[in-house]
Design a protein around this motif. Structure first.
Motif, short mmCIF file in Angstrom:
data_model
loop_
_atom_site.label_atom_id
_atom_site.label_comp_id
_atom_site.label_asym_id
_atom_site.label_seq_id
_atom_site.Cartn_x
_atom_site.Cartn_y
_atom_site.Cartn_z
N TYR A 100 -0.13 7.15 2.87
CA TYR A 100 -0.12 7.04 1.40
C TYR A 100 0.80 5.91 0.95
CZ TYR A 100 0.38 8.30 -3.51
OH TYR A 100 0.41 8.26 -4.89
N ALA A 101 1.94 5.76 1.61
CA ALA A 101 2.95 4.80 1.17
C ALA A 101 2.67 3.37 1.63
CB ALA A 101 4.33 5.24 1.66
N THR A 102 1.96 3.21 2.75
CA THR A 102 1.90 1.87 3.36
C THR A 102 0.51 1.25 3.46
OG1 THR A 102 1.71 2.79 5.61
CG2 THR A 102 3.93 2.41 4.75
N VAL A 103 -0.55 2.02 3.33
CA VAL A 103 -1.89 1.47 3.58
C VAL A 103 -2.55 0.93 2.32
CG1 VAL A 103 -4.23 2.06 4.36
CG2 VAL A 103 -2.24 2.91 5.60
N HIS A 104 -2.27 1.53 1.18
CA HIS A 104 -2.97 1.23 -0.07
C HIS A 104 -3.03 -0.27 -0.39
CE1 HIS A 104 -4.32 1.54 -4.15
NE2 HIS A 104 -3.13 1.31 -4.69
N PHE A 105 -1.88 -0.90 -0.60
CA PHE A 105 -1.85 -2.32 -0.97
C PHE A 105 -2.21 -3.25 0.19
CE2 PHE A 105 0.71 -0.80 -4.61
CZ PHE A 105 0.01 -1.44 -5.63
N PRO A 106 -1.62 -3.08 1.38
CA PRO A 106 -1.96 -4.00 2.48
C PRO A 106 -3.45 -4.01 2.81
CG PRO A 106 0.04 -2.81 2.99
CD PRO A 106 -0.51 -2.18 1.76
N ALA A 107 -4.10 -2.85 2.80
CA ALA A 107 -5.53 -2.81 3.12
C ALA A 107 -6.35 -3.56 2.08
CB ALA A 107 -5.99 -1.35 3.22
#
Length: 298
Positions: A100-107
């Protein structure tokens, strides 16, 4: 003595010259600097807008109770059923929080970068759709502040981010200066993930491309299981994305044009390599073409 000559037969053009990449594959790619400024500008506007929507604590909790009641009226499954499965393993909960914290924006950024470099026509379409969905989401955040289920006592759910970590939110929503915790509907985590999957399915031709749908599916389980969103948050995000896709259409023939450009580019590279090899091996033995004497009359 008269002689009659015929011009030598025209030499065929090199394969590389007749199989150049289609210019349409790059003609639609917008300037990089402009795109960077545009995307960063949209992100800043969205973050500022979310902060402006903050501070409506009482209204956010009233709306949260309404959403909870609406879901029960619609007989939607309880969010607790998904969270209960996660809570069987501390490691699983931690992985869900990390996702939830790390995938949203980078993906999403990786998706846009790849589309810009490899599918410029699809990139412009995807960027417009994402911008439209985000703008609509911001409008809802401003007009319908909503506390997430992890903050709603009626839901009886665990704030997994605070208990197990990691979390992107402060322990006290009213004093959280990094994020607006009362902007649950719609879920852009899910909306963006679904658009990434749809965009990659539209832009690629692999028979395995449908596996990209696992990204929004996993995102849905994570946002519900961590109690950051209601089911209705994802449903509303899907509806907004559907409207955006209906209004902002992918140009006709975009897939065929870009695929043709890529095939032509590969063919050109192969032809250049072959021409280079043949030129190195037989260039010295080539004879100069001269007119052929076909007859003479005295």
């Amino acid at each position: 003595m008269e002689s009659r000559t015929e011009p030598a037969e025209a030499e065929p053009e090199p394969a590389a010259a007749i199989r150049r990449p289609s210019p349409h594959s790059t003609a639609a790619r917008p300037p990089l600097v402009r795109e960077l400024l545009l995307v960063v500008g949209l992100f800043v506007v969205y973050k500022v807008g979310r902060q402006l929507a903050d501070g409506h604590t009482a209204e956010a909790f009233r709306n949260a109770n309404r959403v909870w009641d609406w879901e029960r009226t619609l007989h939607l499954p309880g969010e607790g059923s998904v969270q209960g499965a996660l809570l069987h393993s501390d490691t699983l909960v931690h992985l869900a929080n990390t996702y939830y914290a790390t995938v949203h924006f980078p993906a999403t950024v990786a998706f846009l970068v790849w589309m810009y470099l490899r599918r410029p026509v699809h990139y412009v379409w995807a960027r417009r759709v994402l911008a439209a969905v985000t703008a609509a989401a911001l409008a809802l955040h401003l007009t319908f502040p909503l506390a997430p289920p992890r903050l709603l006592a009626t839901a009886g759910l665990v704030d997994t981010g605070q208990v197990y970590g990691p979390t992107v939110y402060g322990a006290h929503p009213a004093t959280d200066e990094m994020a607006n915790q009362f902007a649950a509907m719609p879920s852009l985590h899910f909306g963006w993930a679904l658009m990434v999957a749809i965009g990659l399915i539209a832009a690629t031709r692999s028979r395995l491309r449908w596996l990209w749908l696992l990204h929004p599916l996993l995102t849905l389980l994570v946002i519900v299981g961590t109690a950051n969103h209601y089911w209705l948050d994802a449903i509303v995000a899907t509806a907004l994305l559907g409207i955006a896709l209906a209004v902002i259409r992918l140009p006709r023939g975009a897939g065929a044009t870009e695929a043709h450009g890529l095939v032509a580019a590969e063919a050109s590279e192969e032809a250049d390599a072959e021409a280079g090899n043949s030129g190195g091996a037989g260039g010295a033995g080539e004879k100069e073409s001269v007119p052929e004497l076909v007859g003479a009359r005295r």
